[in-house]
Motif scaffolding. Structure first.
Motif, short mmCIF file in Angstrom:
data_model
loop_
_atom_site.label_atom_id
_atom_site.label_comp_id
_atom_site.label_asym_id
_atom_site.label_seq_id
_atom_site.Cartn_x
_atom_site.Cartn_y
_atom_site.Cartn_z
N ASP A 184 -10.29 -10.35 3.89
CA ASP A 184 -8.97 -9.76 3.61
C ASP A 184 -8.45 -9.06 4.87
O ASP A 184 -9.05 -8.11 5.36
CB ASP A 184 -9.10 -8.75 2.46
CG ASP A 184 -7.76 -8.28 1.93
OD1 ASP A 184 -6.75 -8.40 2.66
OD2 ASP A 184 -7.72 -7.78 0.79
N THR A 185 -7.32 -9.52 5.38
CA THR A 185 -6.76 -8.94 6.61
C THR A 185 -5.50 -8.12 6.37
O THR A 185 -4.88 -7.65 7.33
CB THR A 185 -6.44 -10.06 7.62
OG1 THR A 185 -5.47 -10.95 7.05
CG2 THR A 185 -7.68 -10.84 8.01
N ASP A 186 -5.11 -7.93 5.12
CA ASP A 186 -3.89 -7.20 4.81
C ASP A 186 -4.21 -5.72 4.66
O ASP A 186 -4.40 -5.21 3.55
CB ASP A 186 -3.26 -7.74 3.53
CG ASP A 186 -1.83 -7.22 3.30
OD1 ASP A 186 -1.48 -6.17 3.90
OD2 ASP A 186 -1.09 -7.83 2.52
N ALA A 187 -4.26 -5.02 5.79
CA ALA A 187 -4.65 -3.61 5.77
C ALA A 187 -3.66 -2.75 5.00
O ALA A 187 -4.06 -1.79 4.32
CB ALA A 187 -4.80 -3.10 7.21
N GLN A 188 -2.39 -3.06 5.11
CA GLN A 188 -1.37 -2.26 4.41
C GLN A 188 -1.56 -2.38 2.90
O GLN A 188 -1.48 -1.38 2.18
CB GLN A 188 0.02 -2.71 4.82
CG GLN A 188 1.13 -1.85 4.21
CD GLN A 188 2.50 -2.16 4.79
OE1 GLN A 188 2.63 -2.97 5.68
NE2 GLN A 188 3.53 -1.49 4.27
N ASN A 189 -1.80 -3.59 2.42
CA ASN A 189 -2.02 -3.77 0.98
C ASN A 189 -3.31 -3.08 0.53
O ASN A 189 -3.37 -2.51 -0.56
CB ASN A 189 -2.09 -5.26 0.64
CG ASN A 189 -2.28 -5.48 -0.84
OD1 ASN A 189 -1.42 -5.16 -1.65
ND2 ASN A 189 -3.43 -6.02 -1.21
N MET A 190 -4.33 -3.13 1.39
CA MET A 190 -5.59 -2.47 1.06
C MET A 190 -5.39 -0.97 0.91
O MET A 190 -5.94 -0.33 0.00
CB MET A 190 -6.65 -2.78 2.11
CG MET A 190 -7.12 -4.22 2.11
SD MET A 190 -8.31 -4.59 3.41
CE MET A 190 -9.74 -3.74 2.77
N LEU A 191 -4.61 -0.39 1.80
CA LEU A 191 -4.30 1.03 1.70
C LEU A 191 -3.57 1.33 0.39
O LEU A 191 -3.93 2.27 -0.33
CB LEU A 191 -3.45 1.47 2.89
CG LEU A 191 -2.90 2.91 2.84
CD1 LEU A 191 -4.03 3.93 2.77
CD2 LEU A 191 -2.00 3.16 4.07
N TYR A 192 -2.58 0.52 0.07
CA TYR A 192 -1.80 0.74 -1.15
C TYR A 192 -2.67 0.57 -2.40
O TYR A 192 -2.67 1.42 -3.31
CB TYR A 192 -0.63 -0.24 -1.20
CG TYR A 192 0.18 -0.16 -2.46
CD1 TYR A 192 1.08 0.89 -2.68
CD2 TYR A 192 0.02 -1.13 -3.47
CE1 TYR A 192 1.82 0.95 -3.86
CE2 TYR A 192 0.76 -1.06 -4.64
CZ TYR A 192 1.64 -0.01 -4.83
OH TYR A 192 2.35 0.07 -5.99
N GLU A 193 -3.43 -0.52 -2.45
CA GLU A 193 -4.24 -0.82 -3.63
C GLU A 193 -5.43 0.14 -3.77
O GLU A 193 -5.97 0.30 -4.87
CB GLU A 193 -4.76 -2.25 -3.56
CG GLU A 193 -3.68 -3.32 -3.66
CD GLU A 193 -3.12 -3.46 -5.08
OE1 GLU A 193 -3.72 -2.90 -6.01
OE2 GLU A 193 -2.08 -4.13 -5.23
N SER A 194 -5.84 0.76 -2.69
CA SER A 194 -6.97 1.69 -2.76
C SER A 194 -6.61 2.97 -3.50
O SER A 194 -7.47 3.66 -4.07
CB SER A 194 -7.45 2.06 -1.36
OG SER A 194 -6.52 2.92 -0.70
N GLY A 195 -5.31 3.31 -3.47
CA GLY A 195 -4.90 4.57 -4.05
C GLY A 195 -5.43 5.76 -3.28
O GLY A 195 -5.60 6.85 -3.84
N TYR A 196 -5.68 5.56 -2.00
CA TYR A 196 -6.30 6.61 -1.18
C TYR A 196 -5.39 7.84 -1.07
O TYR A 196 -4.25 7.75 -0.63
CB TYR A 196 -6.58 6.07 0.22
CG TYR A 196 -7.17 7.10 1.17
CD1 TYR A 196 -8.47 7.58 0.99
CD2 TYR A 196 -6.41 7.59 2.23
CE1 TYR A 196 -8.99 8.52 1.86
CE2 TYR A 196 -6.94 8.52 3.11
CZ TYR A 196 -8.24 8.98 2.90
OH TYR A 196 -8.75 9.93 3.76
N ARG A 197 -5.90 8.97 -1.52
CA ARG A 197 -5.19 10.24 -1.42
C ARG A 197 -6.23 11.33 -1.13
O ARG A 197 -6.84 11.88 -2.04
CB ARG A 197 -4.48 10.57 -2.74
CG ARG A 197 -3.37 9.62 -3.15
CD ARG A 197 -2.15 9.73 -2.24
NE ARG A 197 -1.06 8.87 -2.72
CZ ARG A 197 -0.94 7.59 -2.46
NH1 ARG A 197 -1.86 6.98 -1.74
NH2 ARG A 197 0.07 6.89 -2.94
N PRO A 198 -6.47 11.64 0.14
CA PRO A 198 -7.52 12.63 0.44
C PRO A 198 -7.15 14.02 -0.07
O PRO A 198 -5.98 14.36 -0.15
CB PRO A 198 -7.59 12.59 1.97
CG PRO A 198 -6.24 12.13 2.39
CD PRO A 198 -5.77 11.17 1.34
#
Length: 331
Positions: A317-331
């Motif tokens: 998977d090379t779509d880093a932007q989608n990975m960020l979005y789909e991760s729901g990352y919120r530190p």
């Protein structure tokens, strides 16, 4: 370090440039193999073989280990001249003695690498590394481990892991923040990290900070999966204090990346201090280095958990932007 010692070390690094080639970042498929790995010690062939049969021994080693990571020229008189001088040098012999005394017969390394590789191949059958070679050659910390997925081979510049004992020789020219990473307990993690990089697909074109973050995040995700009993300080290459700082300041680091508009930045000169080895991250006081990789690990871990992907799917998977979005990352 006197002039002769400096000259010896320069010649030593020149010799290894004849013997060892850097890693290849290519994609291919591999078959599954089972069983424990066996480490082949090129340095023992080089230093323990009598002069009269050294050419034949090197030719046999080359035939048995057809990896592109090593270049051995037993029929080249110039090359063999350097080999004979190299193995007779008192400094090189002292380094070899230190390796043997400090690291032993490497049966412990075979055991630990076998366990990690079995875990990895269960996650992705394409991860096969059956030809493990150690050598002494002064490759430098950045080239301490190299892997090639085509030939299923891995090389380890084993002398890099005695650098802390090399004060007399200026720690092989490495800064102290690197020297502290050159202990034997880092070898397996370094090997598995290099293997991970062989299987990570990178996006086409110029990479952004987010691309670098996700790529290194995949490495850390892989390490934590295949080395579940190894402490984060080893896998992340942090001191306990740096790890504490990173855990306490994760939200601050992420906020800085967002505020400074660094996530989609392409200019590597602006990004390198967040990505590369360093004493600290200059944007923060008393900080940890490689902050981008740590944040990337947190993103990738959440993404993998949310999407239930196989390791192969994650690595491709090379779509880093989608990975960020789909991760729901919120530190």
């Amino acid at each position: 370090m006197n002039c002769r010692d400096r000259h010896t070390l320069l010649a030593w690094r020149w010799l290894v440039s004849l013997c060892v080639v850097g890693m290849f970042l290519a994609s291919s498929c591999g078959g599954s193999r089972s069983g424990d790995v066996r480490i082949s010690r090129f340095e023992r062939v080089l230093f323990d073989t009598p002069d009269a049969v050294l050419v034949d021994s090197l030719a046999r080693f080359k035939k048995e280990h057809p990896t592109p990571l090593m270049r051995i020229y037993p029929n080249d008189e110039v090359y063999m001249g350097y080999v004979f001088d190299f193995r007779a040098d008192s400094v090189v012999r002292m380094i070899d003695d230190t390796v043997r005394n400090r690291l032993g017969d490497l049966s412990w390394l075979e055991h630990d690498l076998s366990k990690a590789l079995r875990r990895a191949s269960k996650m992705d059958s394409a991860i096969v590394y059956s030809d493990i070679i150690t050598y002494i050659g002064g490759a430098g910390y950045a080239s301490r481990v190299a892997a090639d997925r085509y030939s299923h081979s891995l090389t380890i510049s084993i002398d890099e892991y005695v650098a802390p004992q090399m004060a007399r020789y200026g720690y092989f020219g490495e800064p102290m923040y690197i020297v502290r990473l050159c202990y034997p307990e880092y070898i397996v993690a370094d090997c598995m990290a290099e293997i991970a990089r062989q299987h990570i697909a990178l996006p086409q074109g110029e990479m952004t900070m987010l691309d670098y973050m996700v790529a290194e995040g995949k490495v850390q995700y892989f390490l934590h999966e295949v080395l579940p009993n190894v402490h984060d300080t080893i896998l992340l290459r942090y001191t306990p204090q740096q790890l504490d700082w990173m855990e306490d300041n994760e939200a601050n680091v992420w906020g800085y990346f967002v505020q400074q508009k660094l996530l989609y930045e392409h200019d590597y000169s602006r990004l390198r201090n967040f990505i590369e080895d360093a004493p600290k991250t200059n944007a923060f006081q008393e900080s940890a280095p490689r902050t981008a990789g740590y944040i990337g690990w947190r993103i990738v871990s959440r993404y993998a958990k949310n999407k239930h992907l196989s390791l192969h799917e994650l690595m491709e998977d090379t779509d880093a932007q989608n990975m960020l979005y789909e991760s729901g990352y919120r530190p």
